[in-house]
Design a protein around this motif. Structure first.
Motif, PDB file in Angstrom:
ATOM      1  N   ALA A 132       0.956  -1.422   0.076  1.00 30.19           N
ATOM      2  CA  ALA A 132       0.381  -0.355   0.131  1.00 30.19           C
ATOM      3  C   ALA A 132       0.810   1.426   0.036  1.00 30.19           C
ATOM      4  CB  ALA A 132      -0.584  -0.218   1.424  1.00 30.19           C
ATOM      5  N   ALA A 133       0.231   1.964  -0.420  1.00 30.83           N
ATOM      6  CA  ALA A 133       1.189   3.628  -0.641  1.00 30.83           C
ATOM      7  C   ALA A 133       1.012   4.207   1.133  1.00 30.83           C
ATOM      8  CB  ALA A 133      -0.249   4.271  -1.217  1.00 30.83           C
ATOM      9  N   THR A 134       0.916   3.666   1.924  1.00 31.02           N
ATOM     10  CA  THR A 134       0.908   3.907   3.269  1.00 31.02           C
ATOM     11  C   THR A 134       1.409   2.684   3.705  1.00 31.02           C
ATOM     12  OG1 THR A 134      -0.998   2.647   4.099  1.00 31.02           O
ATOM     13  CG2 THR A 134      -1.707   4.921   3.947  1.00 31.02           C
ATOM     14  N   VAL A 135       2.941   3.662   4.916  1.00 34.79           N
ATOM     15  CA  VAL A 135       3.000   2.805   5.345  1.00 34.79           C
ATOM     16  C   VAL A 135       3.361   1.697   6.914  1.00 34.79           C
ATOM     17  CG1 VAL A 135       5.687   2.381   7.013  1.00 34.79           C
ATOM     18  CG2 VAL A 135       4.835   4.419   5.771  1.00 34.79           C
ATOM     19  N   GLY A 136       3.425   0.230   6.259  1.00 36.98           N
ATOM     20  CA  GLY A 136       3.161  -0.528   8.222  1.00 36.98           C
ATOM     21  C   GLY A 136       2.189  -1.596   7.494  1.00 36.98           C
ATOM     22  N   GLY A 137       1.639  -1.921   5.922  1.00 40.66           N
ATOM     23  CA  GLY A 137       1.034  -2.715   5.392  1.00 40.66           C
ATOM     24  C   GLY A 137       0.554  -3.027   4.504  1.00 40.66           C
ATOM     25  N   THR A 138      -0.344  -3.622   4.224  1.00 41.10           N
ATOM     26  CA  THR A 138      -0.270  -4.477   2.343  1.00 41.10           C
ATOM     27  C   THR A 138      -2.286  -2.905   2.191  1.00 41.10           C
ATOM     28  OG1 THR A 138      -1.219  -6.538   2.986  1.00 41.10           O
ATOM     29  CG2 THR A 138       0.531  -6.872   2.405  1.00 41.10           C
ATOM     30  N   LEU A 139      -2.346  -3.296   0.442  1.00 46.10           N
ATOM     31  CA  LEU A 139      -3.300  -2.992   0.578  1.00 46.10           C
ATOM     32  C   LEU A 139      -4.976  -3.420   0.938  1.00 46.10           C
ATOM     33  CD1 LEU A 139      -5.406  -0.425  -1.110  1.00 46.10           C
ATOM     34  CD2 LEU A 139      -4.512  -2.068  -3.257  1.00 46.10           C
ATOM     35  N   PHE A 140      -4.516  -4.600   0.970  1.00 44.47           N
ATOM     36  CA  PHE A 140      -5.503  -5.910   1.367  1.00 44.47           C
ATOM     37  C   PHE A 140      -5.948  -6.173   3.082  1.00 44.47           C
ATOM     38  CE2 PHE A 140      -3.383  -7.938  -2.747  1.00 44.47           C
ATOM     39  CZ  PHE A 140      -4.303  -7.417  -3.703  1.00 44.47           C
ATOM     40  N   GLU A 141      -4.738  -5.437   3.217  1.00 43.85           N
ATOM     41  CA  GLU A 141      -4.709  -5.333   4.528  1.00 43.85           C
ATOM     42  C   GLU A 141      -5.662  -4.092   4.899  1.00 43.85           C
ATOM     43  OE1 GLU A 141      -0.889  -5.882   5.797  1.00 43.85           O
ATOM     44  OE2 GLU A 141      -0.909  -8.408   6.134  1.00 43.85           O
ATOM     45  N   GLU A 142      -5.407  -2.995   4.362  1.00 40.05           N
ATOM     46  CA  GLU A 142      -5.800  -1.723   4.605  1.00 40.05           C
ATOM     47  C   GLU A 142      -7.797  -2.075   4.453  1.00 40.05           C
ATOM     48  OE1 GLU A 142      -4.394   0.850   5.866  1.00 40.05           O
ATOM     49  OE2 GLU A 142      -2.765  -0.281   6.380  1.00 40.05           O
ATOM     50  N   LEU A 143      -7.890  -2.422   3.577  1.00 35.76           N
ATOM     51  CA  LEU A 143      -8.923  -2.995   3.196  1.00 35.76           C
ATOM     52  C   LEU A 143      -9.737  -4.556   4.330  1.00 35.76           C
ATOM     53  CD1 LEU A 143      -9.173  -3.621  -0.191  1.00 35.76           C
ATOM     54  CD2 LEU A 143      -9.660  -1.427   0.876  1.00 35.76           C
ATOM     55  N   GLY A 144      -9.173  -4.773   4.590  1.00 32.72           N
ATOM     56  CA  GLY A 144      -9.906  -5.263   6.082  1.00 32.72           C
ATOM     57  C   GLY A 144      -9.631  -7.283   5.747  1.00 32.72           C
ATOM     58  N   PHE A 145      -8.376  -7.234   5.193  1.00 30.78           N
ATOM     59  CA  PHE A 145      -8.579  -8.892   4.709  1.00 30.78           C
ATOM     60  C   PHE A 145      -7.072  -8.793   5.492  1.00 30.78           C
ATOM     61  CE2 PHE A 145     -11.186  -8.502   1.466  1.00 30.78           C
ATOM     62  CZ  PHE A 145     -11.521  -9.854   1.445  1.00 30.78           C
ATOM     63  N   SER A 146      -6.909 -10.481   6.092  1.00 34.44           N
ATOM     64  CA  SER A 146      -6.223 -10.904   6.478  1.00 34.44           C
ATOM     65  C   SER A 146      -5.215 -11.753   5.314  1.00 34.44           C
ATOM     66  CB  SER A 146      -5.949 -12.436   7.518  1.00 34.44           C
ATOM     67  OG  SER A 146      -7.095 -11.626   8.584  1.00 34.44           O
ATOM     68  N   TYR A 147      -3.878 -10.981   4.783  1.00 34.80           N
ATOM     69  CA  TYR A 147      -2.898 -11.876   3.522  1.00 34.80           C
ATOM     70  C   TYR A 147      -2.183 -12.445   4.711  1.00 34.80           C
ATOM     71  CZ  TYR A 147       0.477 -11.000   0.134  1.00 34.80           C
ATOM     72  OH  TYR A 147       1.415 -11.037  -0.338  1.00 34.80           O
ATOM     73  N   VAL A 148      -2.237 -13.430   2.993  1.00 34.24           N
ATOM     74  CA  VAL A 148      -0.945 -14.419   3.851  1.00 34.24           C
ATOM     75  C   VAL A 148       0.043 -14.658   2.004  1.00 34.24           C
ATOM     76  CG1 VAL A 148      -1.375 -17.597   3.724  1.00 34.24           C
ATOM     77  CG2 VAL A 148      -3.416 -15.737   5.090  1.00 34.24           C
ATOM     78  N   GLY A 149       0.457 -14.739   2.226  1.00 28.49           N
ATOM     79  CA  GLY A 149       1.967 -15.211   1.041  1.00 28.49           C
ATOM     80  C   GLY A 149       3.147 -13.840   1.142  1.00 28.49           C
ATOM     81  N   PRO A 150       3.024 -14.132   0.489  1.00 25.31           N
ATOM     82  CA  PRO A 150       2.953 -15.544  -1.523  1.00 25.31           C
ATOM     83  C   PRO A 150       3.497 -16.689  -0.652  1.00 25.31           C
ATOM     84  CG  PRO A 150       4.787 -13.344  -1.844  1.00 25.31           C
ATOM     85  CD  PRO A 150       4.425 -13.534  -0.528  1.00 25.31           C
ATOM     86  N   ILE A 151       2.802 -17.712  -1.631  1.00 23.50           N
ATOM     87  CA  ILE A 151       2.987 -18.969  -1.855  1.00 23.50           C
ATOM     88  C   ILE A 151       3.461 -19.290  -3.069  1.00 23.50           C
ATOM     89  CG2 ILE A 151       1.497 -19.021   0.865  1.00 23.50           C
ATOM     90  CD1 ILE A 151      -0.400 -20.357  -1.103  1.00 23.50           C
TER      91      ILE A 151
END
Length: 640
Positions: A237-256
């Motif tokens: 994400a553009a913000t520091v400290g997380g991914t875009l998906f996490e910012e949208l409320g998803f728990s992100y797993v990966g990459p696998i």
């Protein structure tokens, strides 16, 4: 099976996904190999979409081994990649009927199987639909368990996918989204990293997944870290400290590693056991995986004709005439050579629309905006407002996705965006999801629009020139899939007079007024009628809007019957002609009038000729309609 088909001892034991529950992990790995071989063998006989399916073979096996379809809903975004899924879900005995008349659809289709819970052939719908299933489950609807949506990295680029994720994250319902990322090849380093993550995930509390992923990257050697970081960059994400998906409320797993069965099974089992909200699993795959000709091809064998399994050579029939798509591309290139303001836009279909040829000639003037038709239309509107001459080149069926923008951003402002509408009419093996049935109706109703239909490839060249020259309002020209009619081609297009059609054959009694590419069938019908002593007039309208009022009223004045023909739904060209005639009082004087349009139904896949037979729009049916309208049907039947 014949001896030339692959040996598949484990796959032979699978009738439905439940049969996978007794397989060991090692057997599931072998099953994936057999499934890949069976998919290649089947598509070599049927043609269709191959590369995408080969990329998700392991993923398909793992999902069905872990989850419990059809109660657990597996939703494939677009559906190009669903052939292995169909083989595992009771349709292996029909897999060699893919895309043929009466056979299996090339996409997921609810009417075909309970294992296809949601039909899709356009992209980016899976997360929205999956969230709908999840809400239905949480409201107590029986028959809905877990929901797994598999979406590609291209499909997730569309705005609708982010709208759905934003809503899903806010609602915080249990929903599993698998991002099938096949843009990056999986090298051993990424596989090693993923293997390490898999071991950590399987033994860690679910809420520690993110921390485990970050820790695993730091423990890898530097070259491995670089590969892992590049993979994760897709979702930063553009913000520091997380991914875009996490910012949208998803728990992100990966990459696998999406081809490592052990990792896939471990991750999916853990997510199934522990997830309590929306989860996104980022799986890296390779399109065309496991079949060298596909892996080495530039398009990874996305869409193929029948082919030789050993060599990969496709068995395409020789072309007798250039395709409409290529004619359009070459005509646009010629116009752009003379006018530096001409630019071209496609929505993730450069090859399908011919803009790959334009891009080679004018790379800085060609824009592929991704799977984002709404953006494509408004992007073109902005360029037109700024003084450029944009050609918005989109299949008819995909232009439907940008209709609000066509109305609000283009038509209301009367901006000179040129819509090049490929795949007009019925398209054969891709079936109703890709049929261009509605663009005449939904464009010709708009004020300020010019709407043209090419009767043949020469007319298409002239319509490209017409659109290029028309700079005070929006315009559209439509043309079919496949080869042209084989007519003599002009050196360069000449702009047509706006709203003027042409008489192709003079006659009397009845007049046939064609809009678009059925003109050839109209002329065949007229020739057959001539053998019966009936010589109708045949005209090419060229324009559905503005109508050629003088041509139409002239035909009415000199003939007792008029038939209009178009490759589109009711509400299009014929309806506009009928409105003109009604307002002119022609029906008060007893004109015999009929309008031949596509039927009020979705015509299932078949050869184009057979689909038009079902639509009652081939020469013999046009002839029969003329005879019936003139009261000569019984005479015609007796002579036949």
């Amino acid at each position: 099976m014949s001896d030339t088909r692959p040996k598949t001892p484990l796959l032979d034991r699978v009738d439905l996904p439940a049969d996978l529950k007794g397989f060991t992990n090692a057997e599931l790995r072998q099953l994936a190999d057999e499934l890949r071989a069976e998919t290649i063998s089947a598509v070599s006989e049927t043609g269709g979409h191959l590369g995408a399916g080969l990329g998700v073979v392991e993923l398909t096996v793992a999902i069905h081994a872990v989850f419990n379809a059809p109660k657990d809903k597996l939703i494939w975004d677009v559906g190009h990649q669903c052939y292995p899924h169909k083989i595992l879900t009771g349709r292996r005995d029909r897999i060699r009927t893919l895309r043929a008349g009466g056979g299996l659809s090339g996409f997921t289709r609810r009417a075909e199987s309970p294992y296809d819970p949601f039909g899709a052939a356009h992209s980016s719908t899976s997360i929205s639909a999956g969230l709908g299933f999840a809400v239905a489950r949480d409201f107590g609807c029986e028959g809905v368990g877990d929901v797994v949506a598999v979406i590609g990295d291209g499909a997730i680029s569309a705005g609708m996918a982010y709208e759905a994720m934003n809503n899903a994250g806010h609602m915080d319902r249990r929903l599993i989204v698998i991002l099938n990322d096949n843009e990056m090849s999986i090298a051993p380093p990424v596989g090693a990293m993923s293997s390490y993550l898999s071991r950590l995930y399987s033994g860690a509390p679910f809420q520690d997944f993110k921390a485990a992923a970050k820790g695993a990257v730091r423990l890898l050697p530097q070259p491995f870290q670089d590969g892992a970081k590049r993979a994760r960059e897709l979702v930063k994400a553009a913000t520091v400290g997380g991914t875009l998906f996490e910012e949208l409320g998803f728990s992100y797993v990966g990459p696998i590693d999406g081809h490592d069965m052990e990792q896939l099974l471990s991750i999916l089992r853990t997510v199934k056991a522990r997830a309590d909200g929306p989860v996104l699993i980022h799986a890296l795959t390779r399109k065309g995986k496991g079949y060298a000709p596909a892996e080495e091809s530039s398009d990874r064998y996305h869409g193929v004709a029948t082919f030789d399994v050993v060599t990969g050579a496709q068995k395409k029939s020789p072309s007798n005439a250039p395709t409409y798509t290529k004619v359009f591309a070459n005509a646009l290139i010629r116009e752009a050579e003379e006018d530096k303001r001409i630019v071209a836009v496609t929505a993730a279909m450069p090859d399908g629309t011919g803009l790959d040829l334009f891009a080679r000639r004018f790379p800085e003037r060609c824009f592929d905006v991704g799977i984002a038709e709404q953006h494509a239309v408004t992007f073109c509107a902005g360029m037109a407002a700024g003084g450029l001459k944009p050609f918005c080149t989109i299949y008819s069926t995909f232009l439907q996705r940008g209709y609000d923008q066509v109305v609000h951003d283009v038509a209301i402002q009367s901006l000179p965006v040129r819509f090049a509408i490929d795949r007009a009419g019925l398209v054969g093996a891709d079936g109703p999801t890709h049929a261009g049935a509605f663009d005449i109706a939904f464009l010709a109703c708009l004020p300020n629009f010019v709407v043209m239909g090419a009767a043949d490839e020469a007319e298409l060249v002239h319509m490209v020139a017409t659109a290029a020259a028309l700079d005070d309002r929006p315009s559209a020209f439509r043309y079919p899939r496949g080869e042209g009619a084989g007519v003599e081609m002009p050196e360069r297009g000449v702009p047509l007079e706006i709203g003027r059609g042409r008489i192709v054959q003079e006659g009397r009694g009845a007049a046939i007024l064609s809009f678009g590419a059925r003109l050839g069938e109209c002329l065949k019908a007229a020739e057959s009628l001539g053998a019966r002593g009936i010589r109708p007039t045949v005209a090419d309208a060229r324009f559905a809007k503005p109508l050629d009022r003088d041509l139409i009223l002239g035909l009415v004045a000199g003939h007792e019957a008029l038939i209009t023909i178009e490759e589109g739904s009711v509400g299009g060209f014929g309806s506009h002609v009928a409105q003109l005639l009604a307002e002119a009082g022609v029906f008060d004087r007893g004109l015999k009038f009929r309008s031949m349009v596509l039927p009020d139904s979705f015509i299932q896949q078949d050869s184009p000729a057979r689909m038009y037979e079902v639509a009652a729009m081939n020469a013999a049916q046009i002839e029969a309609r003329v005879l019936d309208l003139m009261g000569l049907a019984q005479v015609g039947a007796r002579r036949a």
